[in-house]
Design an enzyme around this catalytic site. Structure first.
Site, PDB file in Angstrom:
ATOM      1  N   PHE A 135      71.151 -41.351  40.837  1.00 34.45           N
ATOM      2  CA  PHE A 135      71.728 -41.249  39.490  1.00 34.45           C
ATOM      3  C   PHE A 135      72.671 -42.426  39.294  1.00 34.45           C
ATOM      4  CE2 PHE A 135      74.769 -40.127  36.240  1.00 34.45           C
ATOM      5  CZ  PHE A 135      73.955 -39.613  35.251  1.00 34.45           C
ATOM      6  N   ASP A 220      76.885 -48.055  44.192  1.00 33.07           N
ATOM      7  CA  ASP A 220      77.443 -47.241  43.113  1.00 33.07           C
ATOM      8  C   ASP A 220      78.396 -46.227  43.743  1.00 33.07           C
ATOM      9  OD1 ASP A 220      77.981 -45.302  41.229  1.00 33.07           O
ATOM     10  OD2 ASP A 220      75.959 -45.297  40.370  1.00 33.07           O
ATOM     11  N   LYS A 249      84.764 -43.021  36.952  1.00 28.73           N
ATOM     12  CA  LYS A 249      85.260 -41.646  37.126  1.00 28.73           C
ATOM     13  C   LYS A 249      86.771 -41.603  37.368  1.00 28.73           C
ATOM     14  CE  LYS A 249      81.244 -39.048  37.141  1.00 28.73           C
ATOM     15  NZ  LYS A 249      79.952 -39.545  37.604  1.00 28.73           N
TER      16      LYS A 249
HETATM   17  C1  PLP Z   1      78.863 -40.251  36.784  1.00 29.96           C
HETATM   18  C2  PLP Z   1      78.047 -41.283  37.440  1.00 29.96           C
HETATM   19  C3  PLP Z   1      77.552 -42.396  36.726  1.00 29.96           C
HETATM   20  C4  PLP Z   1      77.718 -42.550  35.240  1.00 29.96           C
HETATM   21  O1  PLP Z   1      79.046 -42.584  34.834  1.00 29.96           O
HETATM   22  P1  PLP Z   1      79.422 -42.301  33.285  1.00 29.96           P
HETATM   23  O2  PLP Z   1      80.891 -42.589  33.227  1.00 29.96           O
HETATM   24  O3  PLP Z   1      79.088 -40.872  33.017  1.00 29.96           O
HETATM   25  O4  PLP Z   1      78.629 -43.229  32.464  1.00 29.96           O
HETATM   26  C5  PLP Z   1      76.842 -43.353  37.435  1.00 29.96           C
HETATM   27  N1  PLP Z   1      76.636 -43.246  38.760  1.00 29.96           N
HETATM   28  C6  PLP Z   1      77.111 -42.199  39.471  1.00 29.96           C
HETATM   29  C7  PLP Z   1      76.864 -42.144  40.939  1.00 29.96           C
HETATM   30  C8  PLP Z   1      77.806 -41.176  38.831  1.00 29.96           C
HETATM   31  O5  PLP Z   1      78.242 -40.125  39.542  1.00 29.96           O
END
Ligand code: PLP
Length: 388
Positions: A135, A220, A249
């Site tokens: 994700f 990420d 986040k």
């Molecule tokens: C939450 C998340 C995203 C996306 O972040 P948003 O601020 O919701 O756009 C991308 N990668 C990971 C691993 C996430 O947990």
């Protein structure tokens, strides 16, 4: 207004994007949240991992208050003291070679920035490799790296040239890299798919592979970062330094921010990228306060120690009821079930504990790093009752 009144108003303007709960949260303090009817909840969602500091941390309140009286917005082509302070704070806790910092407003934008930078600096190589189960966000670029078909199939065609490999399998990655691969994108632990952890040594192998093949490694750390796993960034566990790192986040204690950190020799050319709200001074003030609070208050050690205790308590549920496995690191904990998580999550919320599902069969337990031990013990007790 009651929770129901608020829910009624909001549902009149429903976009259809979310499956909403008819509870309106209106106040928070530390690891506790309160709804409009005054009911108290233990927060083990942390706003999907974006309030690692808990709610209304005094240092964040003070930073926001002070900055709101000085300057709330700043034109992006001018320097700013709060943005400078955040970048210094961030580089003091991130791998030292990552000194190109591009600030935006969300995780998905941090990933977009990384994709664009990778294409800009890779000498004509355009393709990406991502992992099955990954994700990386929901804008159409980041979505191209996201695995779940439900999130993306309806809006294809997305960015072409993305291959998916099995998460945790370095040999599969070695096979997939070719002369058109610009970058490999990975989460150190997959969050949304259910706190999936790769085998030990995986990230180190991936790092060596990317280096030897001249491919950028983009990690990420949006969900794993800012102390969630007991380290400031999870890649530090195996002493791996990516070429590009995405965070968001909890970086500004829940205010909207995304950051792409890249090796200092990897830079955009003028006009290749930008963001009106990027480097917002109010958000940056909260960001610097967040980093200082995590360090000064020993929250990494807390996440590790109290997270291990919570994990131990939850591990006692393994093999009982529907619980097949409890896994994770620090305060990033997944409870794997032999069932869909929905009704257990609902039952926990009914009993005053906020947890949230991941993937098809997992309940995520993400308390704020400041959570008190006795409250975490209570949280484990409620989960035990619900899952027994
Ligand atoms: C939450 C998340 C995203 C996306 O972040 P948003 O601020 O919701 O756009 C991308 N990668 C990971 C691993 C996430 O947990």
């Amino acid at each position: 207004m009651t929770s129901q009144d608020i829910a009624n108003i909001e549902s009149r303007f429903d976009s259809g994007a979310y499956a909403m709960r008819r509870i309106a949260l209106v106040r928070g303090m530390g690891e506790m949240l309160y709804d409009a009817d005054g009911k108290e909840y233990i927060d083990c969602i942390s706003s999907h991992g974006s309030s690692n500091l808990g709610h209304c941390h005094p240092r964040v309140i003070e930073a926001i208050r002070k900055q709101s009286e000085a300057m709330i917005s700043c034109p992006k082509t001018f320097y700013n003291d709060r943005s400078a302070a955040l970048k210094e704070a961030l580089s003091s806790v991130a791998p030292t070679s990552l000194r190109n910092i591009f600030l935006s407003n969300s995780g998905t934008e941090a990933v977009e920035s990384a994709m664009k930078l990778a294409r800009s600096v890779s000498g004509g190589k355009k393709n990406f490799i991502s992992a099955i189960g990954a994700f990386h966000g929901r804008t159409q670029g980041a979505l191209s790296l996201t695995w779940n078909k439900k999130y993306k199939e309806f809006c294809e065609p997305l960015v072409p040239g993305v291959k998916y490999v099995r998460f945790g399998d370095a040999a599969a990655l070695a096979q997939a890299i070719d002369e058109n691969t610009a970058a490999v994108f990975l989460e150190p632990i997959q969050g949304e798919t259910g706190v999936r952890m790769p085998p030990e040594g995986y990230l180190r192998e991936v790092r060596e592979l990317c280096t030897s093949k001249g491919v950028l490694l983009a990690l990420d750390e949006i969900q794993t970062g800012m102390g969630r796993t007991g380290l400031m960034f999870e890649c530090m566990r195996e002493k791996v330094t990516p070429d590009i790192m995405c965070i968001a986040k909890s970086l500004a204690a829940g205010l909207p921010i995304g950051a792409m950190l890249a090796r200092e020799d990897l830079r955009f050319k003028p006009k290749e990228h930008g963001s009106t709200f990027g480097d917002n001074p109010l958000v940056c003030a909260a960001g610097a306060a967040t980093i200082h609070a995590i360090v000064d208050e020993g929250l990494l050690e807390r996440a590790e120690k109290e997270g291990a205790r919570l994990m131990q308590n939850l591990k006692e549920l393994e093999g009982k009821g529907k619980v097949t496995q409890v896994r994770g690191r620090g305060m990033m904990i997944g409870v794997e079930l032999a069932d869909a998580p929905g009704k257990y999550v609902n039952a926990a919320i009914e009993k005053g504990l906020l947890v949230f599902p991941a993937g098809e069969t997992v309940i995520r337990v993400y308390p704020p790093l400041v959570a008190r031990r006795e409250v975490l013990d209570r949280a484990a007790g409620i989960l035990g009752e619900v899952l027994a």
